[in-house]
Enzyme design. Sequence first.
Site, short mmCIF file in Angstrom:
data_model
loop_
_atom_site.label_atom_id
_atom_site.label_comp_id
_atom_site.label_asym_id
_atom_site.label_seq_id
_atom_site.Cartn_x
_atom_site.Cartn_y
_atom_site.Cartn_z
N PHE A 34 30.52 34.55 34.44
CA PHE A 34 30.17 33.46 35.43
C PHE A 34 31.34 32.48 35.89
CE2 PHE A 34 26.68 34.52 32.38
CZ PHE A 34 25.63 34.20 33.41
N GLU A 35 31.14 32.23 37.10
CA GLU A 35 32.54 31.83 37.83
C GLU A 35 33.06 30.70 37.04
OE1 GLU A 35 32.15 31.67 42.32
OE2 GLU A 35 32.93 29.58 41.63
N CYS A 36 32.12 30.02 36.50
CA CYS A 36 32.70 28.56 35.96
C CYS A 36 33.52 28.90 34.58
CB CYS A 36 31.66 27.78 35.54
SG CYS A 36 30.44 28.39 34.47
#
Lengths: 278, 251
Positions: free
Chosen positions: B49-51
């Site tokens: 996930f990009e976060c």
Amino acid sequence: MANKGLISLDELVGQIGDGAMLAVPPDYSGVAMAATVSLIRRGVRRLHLVAVPTSGLQAEWLIGGGCVSTLEAAAITLGEFGPAPCFAEGIRAGAFVMKDSTCPAVHAALQAAEKGVPFMPLRGLIGSDILKHRHDWQVIDNPFSAQDPIVLLPAIKPDFALFHALLGDRHGNVWIGRRRELMTMAHAAAASLVTVERIYDGDLLADETMAAGCLPGLYVQSLAHVPRGAWPLGFADEYALDADEVRRYLQRARSPDGFRSYIADWDRPGSHDVVAAE
Amino acid sequence: MSFSTQELMIVAAAREIRDRELVFVGMRLPIMAFGVARLSHAPRAVGLFECGVVRYAPADGTLHTMADPPNQLGAAWTTGTVQVMGLMQGGRVDAGFIGGAEIDRYGNLNTSYIGGIERPKVKLPGSGGAADIAAMAKRLLVIMNHEKHRFVERVGFVTSPGWLAGGEARRRAGLAQGGPAAVITDRAVLRPHGPDHELHLASVHPGQTIDGVRAATGWDLKCLPGAGETPAPGERELAALHTIDKDGFWR
């Protein structure tokens, strides 16, 4: 830099002058919403807002308040709540310069500033019209290998990083935990201004379990103690997004007068208790 | 067993994820598809996930953002955007799974401006990390609603590059790998076909017709040889979906 220590919220945002370049985190990472309202009420102008790498309600409010002249972001979104009205209207009216970016591009440009190099190469971006419209970005041929175009991004050097964190101590150390983008922002910016949920009684860096998740006070110009400082956005395990409040905002933001009165009336839960206690 | 169109979409999308793959997962439907894949045919797939979150098991609880506490609890790694994007820039990510607002014949995606950048009719949220995922994941998987105004001959703004102008255009531009591999919609599954990489109809969902799908597509959509019906969700797939979608949001 001189650490000015623990100060009031208004003193904290008072340091952000007109025309400043301000780096802010995404909605999930500790957004200093109380500080944002304070900035809007003070009437700050011509901010160059850098979303690291995206923003939502905070950018929406700063735009609605007429505070922003340039916005650099990978995305602006209110997620499930639909279009951000002031942002959409600002784009339509050409009220600010929109510099479209991408998540790794924003980070890479901050990393350049962090390391003191003038630019950073980044894999990707090629083929996207975002690159075509960013005249400040360049594509070069990899000098070490044939047929390998690579994008160069100029460093982003914010005047301030502004964010909300869980803990701060009296030395200016701030515990950011998992939120690594805050570290990048703080390293790249000339100074960090931080609101914190709680004051940690002691030295965060002296505690082995806390130290690794700490931003050292040498980056932090000022700290303000602002419980529920990210409200109505959620904040880590402390409180969830207040969806009803976001809907109330969207209801009232249908007109410029509605927006102004919303910001004028805005009051985070429990703020008066805290003033009384301090 | 009964299922909704969205459930079918999620299951069809999940089937695109292979076991042991490292998958870059976007919000909403891609998160659900990753979860179903993990709990059915791809138990060793890994979600990025990009976060900065890396997960094995799907999150237990509703997510508003990818950094919500349920997605961090039990994560395989909680790091930063720079590190997870670095996994992709370093060539380790097998598939990227994203949504879109507008797509064209060659799988280029627009999530930036409808009506052109000069005088946009609508400003969409922007790239986020999608442009980078589209450029660098070894396979791009797209999930979106199938409507004529979304499936256009040529997008007005290429946020996330697909096969660009088709043929060798993507490679010539300097993107050494990747490209759209499948587009899963509420009506059908589309795949690139032939040296031109033009999106073709691969299967139509139960209850849809080839003519209906073609009518909802803004270019002259051709059929892959042997295009048939998308298999309905199996018992195991639906059970996996119901495990994640406890509140029945997607039913």
